[in-house]
Scaffold this motif. Structure first.
Motif, mmCIF file in Angstrom:
data_model
loop_
_atom_site.group_PDB
_atom_site.id
_atom_site.type_symbol
_atom_site.label_atom_id
_atom_site.label_comp_id
_atom_site.label_asym_id
_atom_site.label_seq_id
_atom_site.Cartn_x
_atom_site.Cartn_y
_atom_site.Cartn_z
ATOM 1 N N LEU A 129 0.830 -1.206 0.000
ATOM 2 C CA LEU A 129 0.000 0.000 0.000
ATOM 3 C C LEU A 129 0.865 1.257 0.000
ATOM 4 N N LEU A 130 1.950 1.247 0.768
ATOM 5 C CA LEU A 130 2.850 2.406 0.777
ATOM 6 C C LEU A 130 3.485 2.613 -0.592
ATOM 7 N N ALA A 131 3.799 1.508 -1.282
ATOM 8 C CA ALA A 131 4.347 1.630 -2.635
ATOM 9 C C ALA A 131 3.332 2.283 -3.568
ATOM 10 N N LEU A 132 2.054 1.932 -3.414
ATOM 11 C CA LEU A 132 1.009 2.572 -4.223
ATOM 12 C C LEU A 132 0.886 4.057 -3.895
ATOM 13 N N ALA A 133 1.261 4.418 -2.654
ATOM 14 C CA ALA A 133 1.223 5.826 -2.241
ATOM 15 C C ALA A 133 2.506 6.564 -2.600
ATOM 16 N N GLY A 134 3.448 5.867 -3.243
ATOM 17 C CA GLY A 134 4.681 6.506 -3.674
ATOM 18 C C GLY A 134 5.836 6.369 -2.718
ATOM 19 N N VAL A 135 5.692 5.536 -1.681
ATOM 20 C CA VAL A 135 6.771 5.316 -0.712
ATOM 21 C C VAL A 135 7.281 3.892 -0.884
ATOM 22 N N GLN A 136 8.502 3.750 -1.359
ATOM 23 C CA GLN A 136 9.065 2.426 -1.589
ATOM 24 C C GLN A 136 9.599 1.852 -0.278
ATOM 25 N N VAL A 137 9.082 0.694 0.093
ATOM 26 C CA VAL A 137 9.438 0.056 1.358
ATOM 27 C C VAL A 137 9.865 -1.379 1.088
ATOM 28 N N SER A 138 10.966 -1.789 1.677
ATOM 29 C CA SER A 138 11.396 -3.176 1.556
ATOM 30 C C SER A 138 10.408 -4.089 2.274
ATOM 31 N N ALA A 139 10.222 -5.276 1.720
ATOM 32 C CA ALA A 139 9.358 -6.263 2.368
ATOM 33 C C ALA A 139 10.101 -7.065 3.428
ATOM 34 N N ASP A 140 11.407 -6.855 3.551
ATOM 35 C CA ASP A 140 12.221 -7.583 4.520
ATOM 36 C C ASP A 140 11.984 -7.004 5.915
ATOM 37 N N PRO A 141 11.525 -7.813 6.879
ATOM 38 C CA PRO A 141 11.286 -7.288 8.234
ATOM 39 C C PRO A 141 12.523 -6.642 8.852
ATOM 40 N N ALA A 142 13.716 -7.163 8.557
ATOM 41 C CA ALA A 142 14.934 -6.576 9.116
ATOM 42 C C ALA A 142 15.146 -5.160 8.598
ATOM 43 N N ALA A 143 14.856 -4.929 7.315
ATOM 44 C CA ALA A 143 14.995 -3.589 6.749
ATOM 45 C C ALA A 143 13.952 -2.640 7.331
ATOM 46 N N ILE A 144 12.740 -3.145 7.566
ATOM 47 C CA ILE A 144 11.704 -2.305 8.178
ATOM 48 C C ILE A 144 12.116 -1.922 9.595
ATOM 49 N N PHE A 145 12.718 -2.868 10.324
ATOM 50 C CA PHE A 145 13.164 -2.534 11.680
ATOM 51 C C PHE A 145 14.275 -1.486 11.643
ATOM 52 N N ASP A 146 15.128 -1.535 10.627
ATOM 53 C CA ASP A 146 16.148 -0.485 10.490
ATOM 54 C C ASP A 146 15.490 0.889 10.362
ATOM 55 N N TRP A 147 14.371 0.949 9.654
ATOM 56 C CA TRP A 147 13.621 2.206 9.523
ATOM 57 C C TRP A 147 13.064 2.621 10.890
ATOM 58 N N ILE A 148 12.538 1.650 11.627
ATOM 59 C CA ILE A 148 12.050 1.946 12.977
ATOM 60 C C ILE A 148 13.175 2.538 13.822
ATOM 61 N N ALA A 149 14.360 1.937 13.744
ATOM 62 C CA ALA A 149 15.493 2.394 14.552
ATOM 63 C C ALA A 149 15.898 3.818 14.200
ATOM 64 N N ARG A 150 15.691 4.214 12.953
ATOM 65 C CA ARG A 150 16.036 5.583 12.550
ATOM 66 C C ARG A 150 15.003 6.599 13.027
ATOM 67 N N GLU A 151 13.757 6.187 13.184
ATOM 68 C CA GLU A 151 12.694 7.146 13.489
ATOM 69 C C GLU A 151 12.192 7.086 14.931
ATOM 70 N N VAL A 152 12.391 5.971 15.605
ATOM 71 C CA VAL A 152 11.931 5.840 16.992
ATOM 72 C C VAL A 152 13.163 5.917 17.899
ATOM 73 N N PRO A 153 13.359 7.027 18.603
ATOM 74 C CA PRO A 153 14.590 7.201 19.396
ATOM 75 C C PRO A 153 14.852 6.058 20.371
#
Length: 553
Positions: A496-520
Protein backbone atom coordinates in the motif's frame (compact mmCIF):
# COMPACT_ATOMS: atom_id res chain seq x y z
CA UNK A 1 39.26 -14.16 38.25
CA UNK A 2 40.06 -17.87 38.76
CA UNK A 3 41.86 -19.70 35.97
CA UNK A 4 40.94 -23.31 35.25
CA UNK A 5 42.50 -25.75 32.80
CA UNK A 6 40.18 -28.20 31.04
CA UNK A 7 41.75 -30.78 28.72
CA UNK A 8 44.97 -28.73 28.48
CA UNK A 9 43.14 -25.49 27.59
CA UNK A 10 43.14 -22.65 30.10
CA UNK A 11 40.02 -20.56 30.74
CA UNK A 12 38.98 -17.76 33.07
CA UNK A 13 35.64 -18.00 34.87
CA UNK A 14 33.87 -16.12 37.66
CA UNK A 15 34.24 -17.61 41.15
CA UNK A 16 31.37 -19.78 42.34
CA UNK A 17 30.77 -21.54 39.04
CA UNK A 18 30.95 -25.32 38.86
CA UNK A 19 33.12 -27.32 36.48
CA UNK A 20 30.16 -28.31 34.32
CA UNK A 21 28.98 -24.69 34.00
CA UNK A 22 32.40 -23.57 32.79
CA UNK A 23 32.63 -26.55 30.43
CA UNK A 24 29.24 -25.70 28.92
CA UNK A 25 30.29 -22.09 28.38
CA UNK A 26 33.50 -23.01 26.57
CA UNK A 27 32.01 -25.86 24.55
CA UNK A 28 33.51 -28.87 26.33
CA UNK A 29 30.97 -31.70 26.31
CA UNK A 30 30.42 -33.47 29.63
CA UNK A 31 27.61 -36.07 29.73
CA UNK A 32 24.87 -35.65 32.31
CA UNK A 33 21.39 -36.87 33.22
CA UNK A 34 20.43 -35.41 36.58
CA UNK A 35 22.06 -32.00 36.09
CA UNK A 36 19.96 -29.14 34.74
CA UNK A 37 21.07 -25.51 35.13
CA UNK A 38 17.66 -24.27 36.31
CA UNK A 39 16.48 -26.87 38.84
CA UNK A 40 19.33 -27.37 41.30
CA UNK A 41 22.15 -29.88 41.69
CA UNK A 42 21.51 -33.52 42.59
CA UNK A 43 24.75 -35.33 41.70
CA UNK A 44 23.12 -38.77 41.56
CA UNK A 45 23.57 -40.06 38.01
CA UNK A 46 27.42 -40.08 38.13
CA UNK A 47 27.63 -39.43 34.40
CA UNK A 48 29.56 -36.18 34.76
CA UNK A 49 32.54 -37.61 36.65
CA UNK A 50 35.86 -35.95 35.74
CA UNK A 51 39.46 -36.13 36.88
CA UNK A 52 40.71 -33.21 38.94
CA UNK A 53 44.45 -33.12 39.45
CA UNK A 54 45.50 -33.92 43.05
CA UNK A 55 42.06 -35.35 43.82
CA UNK A 56 42.23 -39.07 44.69
CA UNK A 57 38.74 -39.83 43.34
CA UNK A 58 36.76 -38.87 40.29
CA UNK A 59 34.68 -35.75 40.93
CA UNK A 60 31.11 -34.93 39.80
CA UNK A 61 31.48 -31.87 37.58
CA UNK A 62 27.95 -30.65 38.39
CA UNK A 63 28.65 -30.30 42.13
CA UNK A 64 32.28 -29.18 42.20
CA UNK A 65 33.03 -25.43 42.31
CA UNK A 66 36.04 -24.28 40.36
CA UNK A 67 39.20 -23.06 42.07
CA UNK A 68 42.12 -21.04 40.79
CA UNK A 69 44.70 -23.31 39.20
CA UNK A 70 42.35 -26.30 38.98
CA UNK A 71 43.30 -28.81 36.27
CA UNK A 72 40.43 -30.91 34.91
CA UNK A 73 40.41 -33.78 32.42
CA UNK A 74 37.21 -35.15 30.95
CA UNK A 75 38.39 -37.79 28.45
CA UNK A 76 40.94 -39.95 30.26
CA UNK A 77 40.55 -43.77 30.22
CA UNK A 78 39.59 -43.66 33.89
CA UNK A 79 36.77 -41.19 33.22
CA UNK A 80 35.59 -43.10 30.16
CA UNK A 81 35.43 -46.35 32.13
CA UNK A 82 33.45 -44.71 34.95
CA UNK A 83 30.93 -43.25 32.50
CA UNK A 84 30.61 -46.61 30.76
CA UNK A 85 29.90 -48.31 34.09
CA UNK A 86 27.30 -45.64 34.96
CA UNK A 87 25.60 -46.19 31.61
CA UNK A 88 25.55 -49.96 32.12
CA UNK A 89 23.96 -49.51 35.54
CA UNK A 90 21.28 -47.15 34.20
CA UNK A 91 20.46 -49.48 31.30
CA UNK A 92 20.46 -52.68 33.36
CA UNK A 93 16.67 -52.89 33.62
CA UNK A 94 15.77 -50.39 30.91
CA UNK A 95 13.32 -51.83 28.36
CA UNK A 96 14.52 -52.37 24.82
CA UNK A 97 11.54 -50.61 23.25
CA UNK A 98 13.22 -47.82 21.31
CA UNK A 99 11.18 -48.49 18.13
CA UNK A 100 7.92 -47.67 19.95
CA UNK A 101 9.25 -45.08 22.41
CA UNK A 102 8.09 -41.52 21.82
CA UNK A 103 11.53 -40.22 22.84
CA UNK A 104 13.32 -42.16 20.12
CA UNK A 105 15.51 -39.87 18.06
CA UNK A 106 16.03 -37.36 20.87
CA UNK A 107 16.81 -39.73 23.74
CA UNK A 108 19.91 -39.08 25.82
CA UNK A 109 20.19 -42.79 26.61
CA UNK A 110 20.50 -43.57 22.91
CA UNK A 111 23.00 -40.77 22.34
CA UNK A 112 25.21 -41.50 25.33
CA UNK A 113 25.15 -45.26 24.72
CA UNK A 114 26.57 -44.68 21.25
CA UNK A 115 29.08 -42.08 22.48
CA UNK A 116 30.27 -43.61 25.75
CA UNK A 117 29.10 -47.21 26.26
CA UNK A 118 28.41 -49.65 23.40
CA UNK A 119 28.49 -52.52 25.88
CA UNK A 120 26.57 -55.78 25.68
CA UNK A 121 23.91 -56.06 28.37
CA UNK A 122 24.51 -58.65 31.07
CA UNK A 123 20.74 -58.93 31.58
CA UNK A 124 18.67 -60.56 28.86
CA UNK A 125 15.32 -58.94 28.17
CA UNK A 126 13.42 -61.66 30.02
CA UNK A 127 15.12 -60.75 33.32
CA UNK A 128 14.44 -57.02 33.22
CA UNK A 129 12.12 -55.66 35.89
CA UNK A 130 8.66 -54.82 34.60
CA UNK A 131 6.91 -51.71 35.91
CA UNK A 132 3.78 -49.67 35.27
CA UNK A 133 3.55 -48.24 31.74
CA UNK A 134 1.49 -45.40 30.19
CA UNK A 135 0.30 -44.22 33.60
CA UNK A 136 -1.63 -40.93 33.56
CA UNK A 137 -0.01 -38.45 35.96
CA UNK A 138 -2.25 -35.58 34.89
CA UNK A 139 -4.26 -34.32 31.93
CA UNK A 140 -1.12 -33.45 29.95
CA UNK A 141 1.55 -35.90 31.19
CA UNK A 142 1.95 -39.68 31.05
CA UNK A 143 4.53 -41.75 32.94
CA UNK A 144 6.31 -44.95 31.89
CA UNK A 145 8.07 -46.22 35.02
CA UNK A 146 10.06 -48.86 33.13
CA UNK A 147 11.93 -46.13 31.27
CA UNK A 148 12.61 -43.90 34.28
CA UNK A 149 16.29 -43.63 35.32
CA UNK A 150 15.51 -41.75 38.57
CA UNK A 151 17.42 -38.62 37.61
CA UNK A 152 14.82 -36.73 39.74
CA UNK A 153 14.67 -33.77 37.37
CA UNK A 154 10.87 -33.84 37.50
CA UNK A 155 10.92 -34.09 41.30
CA UNK A 156 13.19 -31.07 41.61
CA UNK A 157 11.15 -29.09 39.09
CA UNK A 158 7.99 -29.40 41.18
CA UNK A 159 9.95 -28.84 44.38
CA UNK A 160 12.22 -25.94 43.40
CA UNK A 161 10.47 -24.20 40.50
CA UNK A 162 6.69 -24.48 40.84
CA UNK A 163 6.98 -25.35 44.55
CA UNK A 164 3.88 -27.52 44.21
CA UNK A 165 5.68 -30.74 45.24
CA UNK A 166 3.39 -33.16 43.40
CA UNK A 167 6.07 -35.57 42.14
CA UNK A 168 8.32 -37.45 44.54
CA UNK A 169 10.36 -40.67 44.81
CA UNK A 170 8.64 -43.59 46.54
CA UNK A 171 10.29 -46.64 48.17
CA UNK A 172 14.03 -47.33 48.34
CA UNK A 173 16.79 -49.10 46.48
CA UNK A 174 15.81 -51.17 43.45
CA UNK A 175 12.12 -50.57 44.25
CA UNK A 176 12.45 -46.77 43.94
CA UNK A 177 10.04 -45.11 41.53
CA UNK A 178 8.56 -41.68 40.92
CA UNK A 179 4.89 -40.84 41.21
CA UNK A 180 2.27 -38.52 42.63
CA UNK A 181 1.05 -39.15 46.16
CA UNK A 182 -2.54 -40.32 46.55
CA UNK A 183 -5.19 -39.17 44.11
CA UNK A 184 -3.67 -35.72 43.70
CA UNK A 185 -3.74 -34.74 40.00
CA UNK A 186 -0.60 -33.39 38.38
CA UNK A 187 -2.25 -30.37 36.81
CA UNK A 188 -0.28 -27.29 37.83
CA UNK A 189 -0.06 -24.59 35.11
CA UNK A 190 3.53 -25.58 34.24
CA UNK A 191 3.20 -29.38 34.27
CA UNK A 192 4.51 -30.16 30.77
CA UNK A 193 7.93 -28.73 31.64
CA UNK A 194 8.68 -32.08 33.29
CA UNK A 195 8.43 -33.63 29.81
CA UNK A 196 10.98 -31.11 28.52
CA UNK A 197 13.47 -31.84 31.30
CA UNK A 198 13.06 -35.63 31.22
CA UNK A 199 16.17 -36.93 29.38
CA UNK A 200 14.53 -40.25 28.45
CA UNK A 201 11.07 -41.45 27.44
CA UNK A 202 9.65 -41.81 30.95
CA UNK A 203 7.51 -38.65 30.84
CA UNK A 204 5.65 -37.84 27.65
CA UNK A 205 3.15 -35.19 26.58
CA UNK A 206 -0.37 -36.41 25.89
CA UNK A 207 -0.70 -33.64 23.30
CA UNK A 208 2.38 -34.70 21.31
CA UNK A 209 2.54 -38.41 22.14
CA UNK A 210 2.80 -40.63 19.03
CA UNK A 211 2.04 -37.76 16.65
CA UNK A 212 5.31 -37.72 14.68
CA UNK A 213 8.89 -38.93 14.93
CA UNK A 214 11.41 -36.37 16.13
CA UNK A 215 13.63 -36.78 13.08
CA UNK A 216 10.82 -35.61 10.80
CA UNK A 217 10.60 -32.28 12.65
CA UNK A 218 12.32 -29.00 11.95
CA UNK A 219 12.92 -26.63 14.86
CA UNK A 220 12.49 -22.87 14.56
CA UNK A 221 13.48 -20.54 17.41
CA UNK A 222 10.74 -18.03 18.18
CA UNK A 223 8.73 -16.24 20.88
CA UNK A 224 5.51 -17.28 22.61
CA UNK A 225 2.64 -14.94 21.73
CA UNK A 226 0.41 -16.10 24.58
CA UNK A 227 1.01 -13.14 26.91
CA UNK A 228 3.19 -10.09 27.46
CA UNK A 229 6.05 -12.05 29.08
CA UNK A 230 7.45 -13.11 25.71
CA UNK A 231 8.86 -16.51 26.67
CA UNK A 232 11.45 -17.99 24.34
CA UNK A 233 10.49 -21.26 22.67
CA UNK A 234 11.26 -23.58 19.80
CA UNK A 235 8.52 -24.43 17.32
CA UNK A 236 8.80 -28.02 16.10
CA UNK A 237 7.06 -28.48 12.78
CA UNK A 238 7.09 -30.60 9.67
CA UNK A 239 8.22 -28.59 6.70
CA UNK A 240 9.64 -28.67 3.23
CA UNK A 241 11.18 -25.82 1.29
CA UNK A 242 8.88 -24.07 -1.16
CA UNK A 243 11.52 -21.88 -2.74
CA UNK A 244 11.16 -18.19 -3.46
CA UNK A 245 8.73 -16.27 -1.30
CA UNK A 246 8.97 -12.87 0.32
CA UNK A 247 12.42 -11.41 1.09
CA UNK A 248 13.66 -12.14 4.58
CA UNK A 249 11.87 -15.48 4.78
CA UNK A 250 12.87 -19.08 4.49
CA UNK A 251 9.57 -20.18 3.01
CA UNK A 252 8.26 -23.48 4.33
CA UNK A 253 4.97 -25.21 4.64
CA UNK A 254 3.99 -27.69 7.26
CA UNK A 255 2.21 -28.41 10.51
CA UNK A 256 3.18 -27.31 14.01
CA UNK A 257 3.30 -30.33 16.32
CA UNK A 258 4.65 -28.88 19.55
CA UNK A 259 6.54 -26.04 21.18
CA UNK A 260 9.41 -26.54 23.61
CA UNK A 261 10.94 -24.09 26.07
CA UNK A 262 14.09 -22.37 24.80
CA UNK A 263 16.47 -21.20 27.50
CA UNK A 264 16.73 -17.47 28.08
CA UNK A 265 17.87 -16.72 31.62
CA UNK A 266 16.68 -13.11 31.37
CA UNK A 267 13.09 -13.94 30.42
CA UNK A 268 11.80 -17.44 31.17
CA UNK A 269 14.87 -19.52 32.00
CA UNK A 270 13.91 -22.90 30.45
CA UNK A 271 10.18 -22.85 31.18
CA UNK A 272 6.85 -22.38 29.44
CA UNK A 273 3.39 -22.31 30.96
CA UNK A 274 1.07 -25.03 29.65
CA UNK A 275 -1.43 -22.60 28.11
CA UNK A 276 1.31 -20.79 26.21
CA UNK A 277 2.94 -24.05 25.13
CA UNK A 278 -0.33 -25.30 23.64
CA UNK A 279 -1.51 -21.95 22.30
CA UNK A 280 -0.63 -22.90 18.73
CA UNK A 281 -3.82 -24.98 18.74
CA UNK A 282 -5.78 -21.71 18.84
CA UNK A 283 -4.97 -21.27 15.16
CA UNK A 284 -7.01 -24.46 14.54
CA UNK A 285 -10.06 -23.30 16.52
CA UNK A 286 -11.86 -21.47 13.69
CA UNK A 287 -11.84 -21.85 9.89
CA UNK A 288 -8.77 -20.17 8.43
CA UNK A 289 -9.29 -17.33 5.99
CA UNK A 290 -7.55 -18.47 2.81
CA UNK A 291 -8.85 -16.13 0.09
CA UNK A 292 -9.76 -12.46 -0.22
CA UNK A 293 -13.24 -11.29 -1.09
CA UNK A 294 -15.09 -8.10 -1.95
CA UNK A 295 -18.79 -7.94 -1.11
CA UNK A 296 -18.62 -11.71 -0.68
CA UNK A 297 -17.16 -12.32 -4.16
CA UNK A 298 -13.77 -14.09 -4.35
CA UNK A 299 -10.82 -11.92 -5.40
CA UNK A 300 -7.06 -12.04 -4.94
CA UNK A 301 -5.11 -9.89 -2.51
CA UNK A 302 -3.07 -8.50 -5.40
CA UNK A 303 -6.26 -7.36 -7.14
CA UNK A 304 -7.79 -5.76 -4.06
CA UNK A 305 -4.88 -3.77 -2.61
CA UNK A 306 -5.01 -1.12 -5.41
CA UNK A 307 -8.79 -0.91 -4.90
CA UNK A 308 -8.26 -0.37 -1.17
CA UNK A 309 -5.70 2.38 -1.77
CA UNK A 310 -7.88 4.21 -4.29
CA UNK A 311 -10.90 4.09 -1.98
CA UNK A 312 -8.97 5.40 1.03
CA UNK A 313 -7.52 8.22 -1.08
CA UNK A 314 -11.00 9.13 -2.32
CA UNK A 315 -12.34 9.29 1.25
CA UNK A 316 -9.42 11.49 2.35
CA UNK A 317 -10.00 13.83 -0.57
CA UNK A 318 -13.75 14.08 0.05
CA UNK A 319 -13.88 14.17 3.87
CA UNK A 320 -10.35 15.07 4.95
CA UNK A 321 -7.40 13.02 6.27
CA UNK A 322 -9.09 12.40 9.63
CA UNK A 323 -11.86 10.38 7.96
CA UNK A 324 -9.53 7.40 7.48
CA UNK A 325 -8.00 5.39 10.33
CA UNK A 326 -6.77 1.91 11.24
CA UNK A 327 -7.06 -0.51 14.13
CA UNK A 328 -4.22 -2.93 14.71
CA UNK A 329 -3.61 -5.49 17.42
CA UNK A 330 -1.01 -6.03 20.12
CA UNK A 331 -0.39 -9.41 18.50
CA UNK A 332 0.85 -7.70 15.32
CA UNK A 333 4.62 -7.28 15.04
CA UNK A 334 6.41 -3.98 15.54
CA UNK A 335 7.19 -3.92 11.82
CA UNK A 336 3.53 -4.33 10.83
CA UNK A 337 2.32 -1.69 13.30
CA UNK A 338 5.00 0.77 12.20
CA UNK A 339 4.02 0.50 8.51
CA UNK A 340 0.35 0.67 9.48
CA UNK A 341 1.11 3.93 11.26
CA UNK A 342 3.00 5.25 8.23
CA UNK A 343 0.29 4.49 5.71
CA UNK A 344 -2.54 5.82 7.87
CA UNK A 345 -0.67 9.01 8.83
CA UNK A 346 -0.50 8.24 12.57
CA UNK A 347 -4.26 7.64 12.84
CA UNK A 348 -3.83 4.15 14.24
CA UNK A 349 -4.86 2.52 17.51
CA UNK A 350 -4.38 -1.01 18.81
CA UNK A 351 -6.34 -1.10 22.07
CA UNK A 352 -9.11 -3.67 21.91
CA UNK A 353 -9.64 -3.97 25.66
CA UNK A 354 -7.53 -3.48 28.78
CA UNK A 355 -4.11 -4.40 27.34
CA UNK A 356 -2.44 -1.20 28.53
CA UNK A 357 -3.74 -1.61 32.07
CA UNK A 358 -2.75 -5.28 32.39
CA UNK A 359 0.42 -5.91 30.38
CA UNK A 360 2.61 -5.56 33.47
CA UNK A 361 0.33 -7.38 35.90
CA UNK A 362 1.27 -10.89 36.99
CA UNK A 363 -1.17 -13.76 36.81
CA UNK A 364 1.08 -15.89 39.02
CA UNK A 365 4.54 -15.67 40.57
CA UNK A 366 6.36 -17.38 37.69
CA UNK A 367 5.70 -16.38 34.07
CA UNK A 368 2.07 -15.73 33.22
CA UNK A 369 0.65 -12.21 32.86
CA UNK A 370 -2.92 -11.04 32.51
CA UNK A 371 -2.39 -9.33 29.15
CA UNK A 372 -2.68 -12.11 26.58
CA UNK A 373 -0.92 -10.16 23.82
CA UNK A 374 2.83 -10.28 23.14
CA UNK A 375 3.42 -6.75 21.84
CA UNK A 376 1.50 -4.22 23.92
CA UNK A 377 4.75 -2.58 25.03
CA UNK A 378 5.92 -2.41 21.41
CA UNK A 379 2.71 -0.71 20.29
CA UNK A 380 3.13 1.87 23.06
CA UNK A 381 6.79 2.41 22.12
CA UNK A 382 5.65 3.16 18.56
CA UNK A 383 3.24 5.80 19.84
CA UNK A 384 -0.01 4.02 19.00
CA UNK A 385 -1.77 4.69 22.30
CA UNK A 386 -2.99 8.11 21.18
CA UNK A 387 -6.29 9.98 21.44
CA UNK A 388 -8.43 7.76 19.21
CA UNK A 389 -9.86 5.99 22.25
CA UNK A 390 -9.15 2.40 21.27
CA UNK A 391 -11.77 0.14 19.73
CA UNK A 392 -14.70 1.78 21.50
CA UNK A 393 -13.55 5.29 20.62
CA UNK A 394 -13.12 4.36 16.96
CA UNK A 395 -16.57 2.77 16.88
CA UNK A 396 -18.15 5.89 18.37
CA UNK A 397 -16.40 8.12 15.82
CA UNK A 398 -17.54 5.83 13.01
CA UNK A 399 -21.13 6.04 14.23
CA UNK A 400 -20.84 9.86 14.28
CA UNK A 401 -19.41 9.75 10.72
CA UNK A 402 -16.15 11.32 11.86
CA UNK A 403 -14.42 8.24 10.46
CA UNK A 404 -15.65 6.92 7.11
CA UNK A 405 -13.07 4.31 6.13
CA UNK A 406 -10.95 1.94 8.22
CA UNK A 407 -8.52 -0.93 7.99
CA UNK A 408 -9.05 -3.42 10.84
CA UNK A 409 -6.23 -5.92 11.38
CA UNK A 410 -7.42 -8.60 13.78
CA UNK A 411 -5.45 -11.49 15.24
CA UNK A 412 -7.20 -13.50 17.98
CA UNK A 413 -5.42 -13.81 21.30
CA UNK A 414 -3.76 -17.21 21.51
CA UNK A 415 -4.51 -17.88 25.17
CA UNK A 416 -8.12 -17.74 26.30
CA UNK A 417 -10.70 -15.96 24.16
CA UNK A 418 -11.26 -12.37 23.17
CA UNK A 419 -14.01 -10.94 25.35
CA UNK A 420 -17.54 -11.02 23.98
CA UNK A 421 -17.65 -7.23 24.38
CA UNK A 422 -14.67 -6.88 22.03
CA UNK A 423 -16.27 -9.07 19.37
CA UNK A 424 -19.51 -7.10 19.63
CA UNK A 425 -17.65 -3.78 19.34
CA UNK A 426 -15.85 -5.05 16.22
CA UNK A 427 -19.14 -6.04 14.61
CA UNK A 428 -20.68 -2.65 15.39
CA UNK A 429 -17.60 -0.87 14.05
CA UNK A 430 -17.77 -2.74 10.73
CA UNK A 431 -21.49 -1.99 10.42
CA UNK A 432 -20.96 1.72 11.13
CA UNK A 433 -18.24 2.28 8.51
CA UNK A 434 -18.88 3.51 5.00
CA UNK A 435 -15.85 1.55 3.77
CA UNK A 436 -14.32 -1.25 5.84
CA UNK A 437 -11.31 -3.45 5.15
CA UNK A 438 -10.69 -6.35 7.52
CA UNK A 439 -7.45 -8.34 7.43
CA UNK A 440 -7.79 -11.36 9.67
CA UNK A 441 -6.33 -14.78 10.29
CA UNK A 442 -9.70 -16.54 10.46
CA UNK A 443 -13.15 -16.17 8.92
CA UNK A 444 -14.98 -14.71 11.92
CA UNK A 445 -18.76 -14.11 11.82
CA UNK A 446 -18.44 -10.50 13.05
CA UNK A 447 -16.75 -9.38 9.82
CA UNK A 448 -19.46 -10.72 7.49
CA UNK A 449 -20.54 -7.19 6.48
CA UNK A 450 -17.03 -5.88 5.75
CA UNK A 451 -16.63 -4.42 2.26
CA UNK A 452 -13.26 -6.11 1.71
CA UNK A 453 -11.83 -9.07 3.60
CA UNK A 454 -8.14 -10.00 3.27
CA UNK A 455 -6.48 -13.17 4.63
CA UNK A 456 -3.64 -12.34 7.02
CA UNK A 457 -0.74 -14.45 8.26
CA UNK A 458 -0.81 -15.36 11.94
CA UNK A 459 1.69 -16.17 14.65
CA UNK A 460 4.45 -18.53 13.44
CA UNK A 461 3.60 -17.56 9.85
CA UNK A 462 5.48 -14.26 9.75
CA UNK A 463 8.77 -12.82 10.93
CA UNK A 464 9.11 -9.68 13.01
CA UNK A 465 9.71 -8.41 16.52
CA UNK A 466 7.71 -8.22 19.73
CA UNK A 467 8.56 -6.05 22.74
CA UNK A 468 7.70 -7.75 26.01
CA UNK A 469 6.37 -6.17 29.21
CA UNK A 470 9.88 -5.32 30.40
CA UNK A 471 10.89 -3.61 27.16
CA UNK A 472 12.96 -6.46 25.70
CA UNK A 473 12.78 -6.59 21.90
CA UNK A 474 12.78 -10.17 20.57
CA UNK A 475 12.46 -11.79 17.15
CA UNK A 476 9.43 -13.94 16.41
CA UNK A 477 10.13 -16.24 13.49
CA UNK A 478 8.21 -17.74 10.62
CA UNK A 479 8.01 -21.52 11.01
CA UNK A 480 5.28 -22.43 8.52
CA UNK A 481 3.69 -20.73 5.54
CA UNK A 482 0.33 -18.96 5.87
CA UNK A 483 -2.59 -20.74 4.21
CA UNK A 484 -3.85 -19.91 0.74
CA UNK A 485 -3.43 -16.27 -0.29
CA UNK A 486 -2.79 -15.02 3.26
CA UNK A 487 0.03 -12.50 3.66
CA UNK A 488 1.80 -10.91 6.63
CA UNK A 489 0.33 -7.53 7.55
CA UNK A 490 3.66 -5.75 7.06
CA UNK A 491 3.83 -7.10 3.51
CA UNK A 492 0.37 -5.74 2.66
CA UNK A 493 1.26 -2.39 4.22
CA UNK A 494 4.50 -2.17 2.24
CA UNK A 495 2.51 -2.70 -0.97
CA UNK A 496 0.00 0.00 0.00
CA UNK A 497 2.85 2.41 0.78
CA UNK A 498 4.35 1.63 -2.63
CA UNK A 499 1.01 2.57 -4.22
CA UNK A 500 1.22 5.83 -2.24
CA UNK A 501 4.68 6.51 -3.67
CA UNK A 502 6.77 5.32 -0.71
CA UNK A 503 9.06 2.43 -1.59
CA UNK A 504 9.44 0.06 1.36
CA UNK A 505 11.40 -3.18 1.56
CA UNK A 506 9.36 -6.26 2.37
CA UNK A 507 12.22 -7.58 4.52
CA UNK A 508 11.29 -7.29 8.23
CA UNK A 509 14.93 -6.58 9.12
CA UNK A 510 15.00 -3.59 6.75
CA UNK A 511 11.70 -2.31 8.18
CA UNK A 512 13.16 -2.53 11.68
CA UNK A 513 16.15 -0.48 10.49
CA UNK A 514 13.62 2.21 9.52
CA UNK A 515 12.05 1.95 12.98
CA UNK A 516 15.49 2.39 14.55
CA UNK A 517 16.04 5.58 12.55
CA UNK A 518 12.69 7.15 13.49
CA UNK A 519 11.93 5.84 16.99
CA UNK A 520 14.59 7.20 19.40
CA UNK A 521 13.96 4.40 21.87
CA UNK A 522 15.10 1.81 19.31
CA UNK A 523 18.06 3.81 18.00
CA UNK A 524 21.23 1.89 17.08
CA UNK A 525 19.39 -1.44 17.09
CA UNK A 526 19.09 -4.03 14.33
CA UNK A 527 18.31 -7.72 13.99
CA UNK A 528 21.96 -8.67 14.54
CA UNK A 529 22.01 -6.76 17.83
CA UNK A 530 18.70 -8.30 18.93
CA UNK A 531 20.02 -11.80 18.28
CA UNK A 532 18.39 -15.03 19.44
CA UNK A 533 17.81 -13.86 23.03
CA UNK A 534 16.57 -10.32 22.47
CA UNK A 535 17.83 -7.05 23.87
CA UNK A 536 16.55 -4.19 26.01
CA UNK A 537 17.04 -1.02 23.92
CA UNK A 538 20.14 0.83 25.15
CA UNK A 539 18.20 4.10 24.85
CA UNK A 540 15.39 2.97 27.16
CA UNK A 541 15.45 5.03 30.40
CA UNK A 542 16.39 2.97 33.45
CA UNK A 543 13.11 3.91 35.15
CA UNK A 544 11.18 2.11 32.37
CA UNK A 545 13.14 -1.15 32.60
CA UNK A 546 11.45 -3.78 34.73
CA UNK A 547 13.23 -6.83 36.17
CA UNK A 548 12.18 -9.82 34.09
CA UNK A 549 13.23 -12.76 36.23
CA UNK A 550 12.73 -11.50 39.77
CA UNK A 551 10.16 -14.24 40.39
CA UNK A 552 11.28 -16.89 37.89
CA UNK A 553 12.81 -19.61 40.01
Amino acid sequence: MPKITINDQQYEAPPGKTIIEVADEVGVQIPRYCYHPDIGVEGSCRMCLVEVEKSPKLTPACATPIADGMIVRTTTPRVQQAVRYAMEFLLLHHPIDCPVCDQSGECWLQDYYMDHARHTSRYPGTQKTQRLKAHTLGPLVKLDRERCILCTRCVRFTRNVTQTNEITVFHRGHASEIGVAGDRPFDNPYSVNVVDVCPVGALTSTDFRFKVRAWFLQGTSSICAGCSTGCNLRIDHSARALGGGAPGYSATEGTIYRTVGRRNVEVNKSWLCDEGRLSFHTMERWPRLRAAREHGSPRTVAELLPVVHQRFEAIREQYGPAAVAALGSATNTNEALFLLKKYFHNRVDFRLGDEVETYRKRQDDLLRRWDKHPNTRGALDLGLGGDLGGLRGLREMAERRQIRGMWIAFHPQLVGEDAREIVDELRRLVDALEFSVVSATHDFPWMANARIVLPMAGWAEEKGTYTNFAGRVQITARAVAPPGDARPLHLMMSELLALAGVQVSADPAAIFDWIAREVPLYADMDYDAIGPLGIVPPARPAAEIEPETEMVR
